[in-house]
Design an enzyme around this catalytic site. Structure first.
Site, short mmCIF file in Angstrom:
data_model
loop_
_atom_site.label_atom_id
_atom_site.label_comp_id
_atom_site.label_asym_id
_atom_site.label_seq_id
_atom_site.Cartn_x
_atom_site.Cartn_y
_atom_site.Cartn_z
N VAL A 39 -57.44 39.46 8.62
CA VAL A 39 -57.42 38.48 9.08
C VAL A 39 -58.28 37.18 9.54
O VAL A 39 -59.50 37.67 10.33
CB VAL A 39 -56.61 38.69 10.76
CG1 VAL A 39 -55.31 37.26 10.81
CG2 VAL A 39 -55.34 39.64 9.86
N ASP A 163 -42.86 48.63 15.10
CA ASP A 163 -43.98 49.44 15.52
C ASP A 163 -44.40 47.79 16.94
O ASP A 163 -45.01 47.09 17.37
CB ASP A 163 -44.89 47.97 14.16
CG ASP A 163 -46.34 49.02 14.19
OD1 ASP A 163 -46.80 49.83 15.56
OD2 ASP A 163 -47.41 49.28 14.35
#
Lengths: 522, 251
Positions: A39, A163
Site C-alpha cells: 500500500v 475482519d
C-alpha cells in the site's frame, strides 16, 4: 449517458473506457505491506490529491484475477457511505513493471493493478497505540457511533465485513472513521443457504460461533468484533488475546461464561462444541471484570459480547443504546484533535532513525535537536513518552525533555488498506504470534509477550485499579477513565518490565498511568 | 447482490438502445452490419449457455456472463476481442463474481470437447489475459441485477405461479437480446409476465395497473420480446456463420 455513468471515475483520461495508468500518480511512500500487496501513499499528479494505492498482486496466474479482489471491488463499488472507505478508481500499470518480469511486454495483465482509495491518516489501533494518548469518553463514543453507523450500512446492504478490528478502522484528521479492507468481506443473503467459511476474522476479534465451527452465520459475527473493540477502547488494551483457537475460546469462556443450552440454545449442535467443551462450568464475569466502565457502557458491552449470536445486539439497536444518548454525548468528529499521521511503514522508518539518533546521542552525550515541529497535541503537554523499545528512557517523566522527536510516538499502526494475509483468512496460525498489530512479528517483539503477561485471562483477573487521583474530563469521570488505559502498553512488555511505577498497582499499570492524560484538560 | 437496484452501478449504467446498437468502427471495416453484430452476440450467448451446462453453474452465473459479454461489446471491437475468447472468459469471470468459481482448466477442457473448430480453441493463459481486458472494459463494475430476483413473489402475487416455468424460460431468452443493458430488470420480469399472460390468455390488466409501474415501458419491452421471437425464426446457421466469418476474414 453511459459516458457520464462510467466517466464519474475517469472521464477525461479514458474516453475509451480503459483504466488509467498508475503513472497518473506519484508514489510518495509505502504505508503498508502484506502478502496481498503493498500500500502506498501517492499523489495524483494532475490534481495534487493525496490517495492510497493498494496493489493487487497478480502472482497466482493459475486462476487469474484473485477472487478476493473481485469480492472487494464488487463490494466497495456498491457501498457508498461516509463511514466506509471510498474506492476511487482502479488503475493499472503496464510497461516497466512488465519488463521486470521479463515476459512479453505491453500486456496489461502482466502488470499490476492498484485500487485507489481516499487517503486516511490513521487507523484506530495506530492512534490508540500512541504513547501518552488516551481517548476521552466523548471521543470513544464518537468513534463507536461511526463504526456502528458504517457497519449498520454494510449489514443493510447484506455485506458482512468479517475482519473488524482496530487496524481496519481508518481515521482521518477530521475525526471521521471509515471501515476499510473488505478483502474478507462477503455478501450474504438470508435466503441463500450456502455455507460460509469460519476461518475469518482476526483471532482476537473472532466470535465464539466461528471458533465453534459455524458455517452459517450473519451480521452478528461483526458485532462480536465491535464488542471487542469497544471494550479495548475503554480498557486500554485488547481484551481477548488468545494465541490459538482453543485458547481464544477459553479466554472467551473465562470472560463470558461457558456456553450451554440455556444461555445459547443450539450451541451443543455446533460442529466443535464437544471438542472444545470446557472441563468446568464458568460464570460470566463481564460485569465484574469491567466494573470500572460506566453503567451504560457496560450494558452495551454485555449485549455485544453475548455468546449466542441470535441474542447479540445488532448494529442498529446498538446505535439506539442509552450509551450514545447520555452524557457525555459523543463529540463532533470535527472537534477531535488532529494527530500526526501514523502508518506502520512511516513510523517504522522514523523509529529506526530515532534509534540511531539516540545511540549517537548517548555516545556523544549531547541532546540532539528536535527534528519535528508539528507535535501531536499530547506531546505539547509534556506527556511522558515511553521509549521502551529503545531502552533507557521509559522512566523519564517528561519525554520531551529528552529531546526526542515526538514523531516517534506514533504507534505501530499497521495501516490496513490492505493487510498482510500471511496465513490466509486465519491470519494468526495456531502457535503463531496472534498479535494483529504486529505486522511481520518481531518488529515489536516485546509486545505480545507483554500483553500475554498482563492479560487478565491467563489466570485470576488482576485487580482493576481505580487509579486514585485520576481526574478525567469531568468530575465524575473516574468511571469513564479506565485506569489501565494508556497507549504505551504495546511497547511495554514495557509497562511491567520497564515502567517504573508499575509494581504497586498491578501488572497493567505503568508509571505513566497514574497521570492519565486527557487532552480535554488542556 | 446489492439490495437496492436504484443505487446500484447497474442502474447507473443502463444504456439507450442507440448506444447499444453501435457497431465498432473496426468491425464495420470488416463489413459487420448491425444485424451481424446482434447475431454474433446471440451466437455467443448460446455458446455461454452451452458451456455453462457442462461446467454446471447456476443460471445466475450464465445471466451475469452474458451481461458482461454484451456490456463489453458496447465499447470494444469484436475484431480485437474475439467473441470466441470473450464468451468463455465472461463465464469464467462471472463464475467468480457470483461465487461459483469454475476453474479455467475445466473451461478449456470443455471448450475442446464442444468445438472441434480450432478458432474456438483457446488456452488458459489466453483466458486469463482476456479476463483482465474484460475487467477493464467493464470498468470493474461487476454487479448485475437480474429479472429472476423478484419473480416468484411477483408470480404469486399475480396468481400465475403455474406459469413459473414458462416465464423463467422467457426471461432466459431475453438474454439473447440486449434488454438487460437497457431496462431495469424488474421491468423485464414484468414484460415477461405480460407476454406470458398474453400467451395464456390470462387477463392481468388490473394486477398490472395496481403495480404503479410505467406500463408503456412494460408493453414496449414485451413487444420487443415478441418481435425477437418472430425474428429468431428467420435465423439460420448459415447467417451466423457468415457473420462470424467476417470477423476472421482479412480485408
Amino acid at each position: 449517458m453511459a459516458g457520464a455513468a462510467y466517466g464519474q471515475l475517469n472521464l477525461e483520461e479514458s474516453p475509451s473506457w480503459g483504466s488509467r495508468s498508475v503513472e497518473c500518480f506519484e508514489k510518495l511512500e509505502q504505508i503498508g505491506e502484506g502478502t496481498y500487496g503493498q500500500v502506498y501513499m501517492a499523489r495524483e499528479i494532475k490534481t495534487g490529491e493525496i490517495v492510497a494505492l493498494k496493489k493487487i498482486r497478480m502472482d497466482n496466474e493459475k486462476e487469474g484475477f484473485p477472487i478476493t479482489a473481485i469480492r472487494e471491488i464488487k463490494i466497495l463499488k456498491k457501498l457508498q457511505h461516509e463511514n466506509v472507505i471510498k474506492l476511487k478508481e482502479i488503475v493499472t500499470s503496464s510497461g516497466p513493471e512488465v519488463d521486470e518480469h521479463g515476459k512479453s511486454g505491453g500486456h496489461k495483465y502482466k502488470g499490476s493493478i492498484y485500487m485507489v482509495f481516499e487517503y486516511m491518516d490513521h487507523d484506530l489501533t495506530g492512534l490508540s497505540d500512541r504513547p501518552g494518548l488516551r481517548f476521552t469518553i466523548p471521543q470513544i463514543k464518537c468513534y463507536m457511533r461511526q463504526l456502528l453507523t458504517g457497519l449498520h450500512y454494510c449489514h443493510v446492504n447484506q455485506v458482512l465485513h468479517r475482519d473488524i478490528k482496530g487496524s481496519n478502522l481508518l481515521i482521518d484528521n477530521e475525526g471521521n472513521l471509515k471501515l476499510a479492507d473488505f478483502g474478507l468481506a462477503r455478501s450474504y443473503s438470508t435466503d441463500h443457504k450456502g455455507n460460509l467459511t469460519n476461518r475469518v476474522i482476526t483471532l482476537w476479534y473472532r466470535p465464539p460461533e466461528l471458533l465453534l465451527g459455524a458455517t452459517r452465520y450473519g451480521p452478528s459475527v461483526d458485532m462480536w468484533s465491535v464488542g471487542c473493540i469497544f471494550a479495548e477502547l475503554l480498557h486500554g488494551k485488547p481484551i481477548l488475546t488468545g494465541k490459538n483457537e482453543p485458547e481464544q475460546l477459553n479466554k472467551i469462556y473465562e470472560l463470558c461464561g461457558s456456553p450451554d443450552e440455556i444461555n445459547w440454545p443450539g450451541v451443543s449442535r455446533t460442529p466443535w462444541y464437544s471438542k472444545f467443551k470446557p472441563s468446568r462450568q464458568m460464570k460470566r464475569r463481564v460485569r465484574d471484570v469491567f466494573r470500572h466502565f460506566d453503567r451504560n457502557a457496560l450494558e452495551l458491552l454485555e449485549k455485544m459480547l453475548t455468546l449466542d449470536p441470535s441474542q447479540r445486539i445488532s448494529a442498529k439497536d446498538a446505535l439506539d443504546a442509552e450509551y450514545f444518548w447520555t452524557d457525555p454525548l459523543p463529540c463532533d468528529p470535527k472537534s477531535l484533535p488532529k494527530y500526526e499521521s501514523s502508518h506502520e511503514f512511516q513510523t517504522k522508518k522514523k523509529r529506526q532513525q530515532q534509534r540511531q539518533n539516540e545511540e549517537m546521542a548517548k555516545r556523544q552525550k549531547v541532546q540532539h535537536p528536535q527534528q519535528h515541529t508539528r507535535l501531536p497535541p499530547v506531546q505539547q503537554s509534556g506527556q511522558p513518552q515511553p521509549q521502551h523499545w529503545a531502552g533507557g528512557h521509559n522512566n523519564h517523566p517528561m519525554g520531551n525533555n529528552t529531546g526526542q522527536p515526538p514523531l516517534t510516538a506514533g504507534g505501530p499502526s499497521h495501516h490496513q488498506y490492505g493487510k498482510p494475509r500471511a496465513a490466509g483468512p486465519n491470519r494468526y496460525p495456531p502457535g503463531g504470534n496472534p498479535n494483529p498489530t504486529v505486522g511481520g512479528g518481531g518488529y515489536y517483539p516485546d509486545r505480545s509477550a507483554g500483553q500475554g503477561g498482563v492479560g487478565f485471562s491467563g489466570g485470576p483477573y488482576p485487580p482493576q485499579p481505580r487509579a486514585p487521583g485520576v481526574s478525567g474530563p469531568r468530575g465524575s469521570s473516574g468511571g469513564y477513565a479506565p485506569p489501565n488505559y494508556t497507549q504505551n502498553v504495546p511497547y511495554g512488555g514495557g509497562s511491567g518490565a520497564g515502567g517504573g511505577g508499575g509494581g504497586g498497582r498491578g501488572p497493567n499499570v505503568g508509571g505513566n498511568r497514574s497521570q492519565p492524560y486527557s487532552w480535554q484538560q488542556q | 447482490m446489492a439490495t437496492d437496484f436504484w443505487t446500484s452501478t447497474h442502474y447507473k449504467q443502463l444504456l439507450d438502445q442507440e448506444e447499444v446498437d453501435v457497431v465498432h468502427s473496426l468491425d464495420k471495416e470488416r463489413g459487420i452490419t448491425l444485424e451481424d453484430f446482434k447475431l454474433i452476440k446471440l451466437h455467443m450467448t448460446n455458446y455461454i449457455v452451452r458451456l455453462a451446462q457442462h461446467v454446471k453453474v447456476r443460471q445466475r452465473v450464465v445471466a451475469t456472463a452474458v451481461t458482461y459479454m454484451r456490456r463489453a461489446y458496447t465499447r470494444r471491437s469484436m475484431v480485437e476481442y474475439d467473441p470466441r475468447l470473450v464468451a468463455p472468459t465472461c463465464l469464467y469471470l462471472a463464475s467468480k463474481a457470483e461465487e461459483s468459481t469454475v476453474q479455467a482448466r475445466l473451461l478449456v477442457f470443455y471448450i475442446k470437447k464442444l468445438y472441434s473448430d480450432e478458432k474456438y480453441r483457446y488456452e488458459i493463459k489466453e483466458i486469463l489475459e482476456m479476463e483482465m481486458k474484460i475487467l477493464e472494459a467493464l470498468n470493474y463494475y461487476l454487479v448485475v441485477f437480474h429479472p429472476y430476483r423478484a419473480l416468484s413473489q411477483l408470480l404469486q402475487d399475480a396468481g400465475m405461479s403455474d406459469a413459473t416455468q414458462m416465464i423463467w424460460g422467457l426471461i432466459n431468452d431475453t438474454y439473447k437480446m440486449d434488454l438487460i443493458l437497457i431496462y431495469p430488470p424488474h421491468l423485464i420480469a414484468l414484460a415477461c409476465i405480460y407476454v406470458a399472460s398474453m400467451l395464456k390468455d390470462k387477463d392481468n390488466t388490473s394486477w398490472f395497473e395496481q403495480l404503479r409501474v410505467d406500463m408503456n415501458m412494460v408493453e414496449k419491452i414485451a413487444t420487443e420480446i415478441l418481435d425477437f421471437y418472430d425474428y429468431h425464426k428467420t435465423i439460420s446457421e448459415e447467417k451466423v456463420n457468415a457473420a462470424m466469418l467476417k470477423l476472421t476474414m482479412r480485408m
